[in-house]
Design an enzyme around this catalytic site. Structure first.
Site: not given
Length: 330
Positions: A203, A106, A108, A183, A125
């Protein structure tokens, strides 16, 4: 502020979520009674995201949710500069993730690409590995030479794994994943995640997995193509001395700062120079946190606590030792 209604370190009720790839470690290893025993994939510790807002579970503010506290206490809770930037939106999300199977590949958005997509929010993150089985690994970034064209050809031909960089992991390893970075968390890993407050995920590949009804999960290839970064070459792993006692600064960036604390003796923390809330995640051991010599808050492995910006000093008493992640903003 009324002395009797003074802000204090806050614990929250965990929000546990079953996932198709989840397992039993959040219940068994982190002792989360709210978690299912077999399929809990995520445990949200501190969240202001709509429909998943954390509720306080200690002190006179018990049962109030995080967004209600922001409306009332504003900068006393998060810091003046942070409240000016984010207002009543708590800027971070803290969670634990248990991957008993591989998570989807996926991506972001980062700040720039999120502006191109309606309702998208950027997400950078960080992962701290709390437990890893033999041969467990992470997938982060592309191998050298992978282009947008070759990658999406590989997606169509089920060759995604061969195009991703892999990182074997062990307990205590830390990885920083910028928005735009492809990742996936591999099976056999329990980790703590610190991230921007966003639930935007695109995804790309789901290992040809089917749910209990025989259906594949939705992919978001068109959106992923708009946000994937094929030029990032820096290593996501943060190297540090895991045995160094005291406070070790690990990360400074616009999204959040991170220190690693290995405590073996009483430690006093003074926060006068930090205009921010501070979050502590206990990743090993146990510690008592003392405020004003009388109020004591216990933090065990798998627990999280939020120190409001208005709290100027705390004393940490490990029993006999503790490892903590210390997170704040500037």
């Amino acid at each position: 502020m009324n002395e009797n209604n003074k802000l204090y370190p806050l614990k929250f009720i965990p929000i546990c979520k079953d996932k198709i790839w989840g397992g039993g470690k959040i219940f068994k290893l982190l002792q989360k009674q709210e978690a299912s025993t077999e399929h809990c994939g995520e445990c949200w510790e501190i969240s202001g995201i709509a429909d998943n807002v954390s509720q306080v579970k200690n002190g006179f503010l018990k049962s109030n949710d995080l967004n209600e506290l922001l409306e009332v206490y504003m900068s006393d809770l998060v810091g003046e500069g942070i409240y000016d930037r984010f207002e009543d939106n708590f800027p971070l999300l803290i969670k634990f993730i248990d991957a008993s199977d591989d998570l989807s590949v996926q991506v972001h958005p980062d700040k720039k690409s999120s502006k191109k997509i309606p309702n998208a929010q950027s997400k950078t993150e960080l992962w701290y590995i709390m437990h890893a089985e033999a041969d467990a690994k992470l997938y982060i970034g592309f191998k050298q030479g992978v282009t947008k064209e070759s990658f999406f050809e590989g997606v169509a031909e089920n060759r995604v794994e061969e195009m991703l960089e892999t990182y074997p992991v062990q307990t205590g390893d830390i990885f920083f994943i910028l928005g735009g970075t492809v990742h996936a968390i591999g099976k056999g890993i329990l980790l703590a995640e610190i991230q921007q407050a966003s639930d935007t995920t695109y995804r790309i590949y789901d290992w040809n997995r089917k749910d209990e009804k025989g259906n594949s999960r939705e992919l978001h290839l068109d959106l992923a193509e708009k946000v994937l970064n094929f030029d990032e070459t820096s290593s996501p792993k943060i190297d540090y001395d895991k045995t160094k006692q005291g406070t070790t600064p690990l990360l400074r960036n616009p999204f959040f700062n991170l220190n690693y604390l290995l405590l073996t003796q009483p430690t006093e923390k003074v926060y006068i120079e930090i205009d921010s809330f501070v979050i502590y995640v206990c990743v090993e051991g146990e510690v008592s946190i003392v405020m004003d010599e009388s109020d004591v808050f216990t933090l065990k492995k798998g627990e999280t606590i939020l120190k409001p910006a208005a709290c100027d000093e705390l004393t940490f008493l490990p029993t006999p030792s503790a490892k903590l992640l210390e997170i704040y903003m500037e």
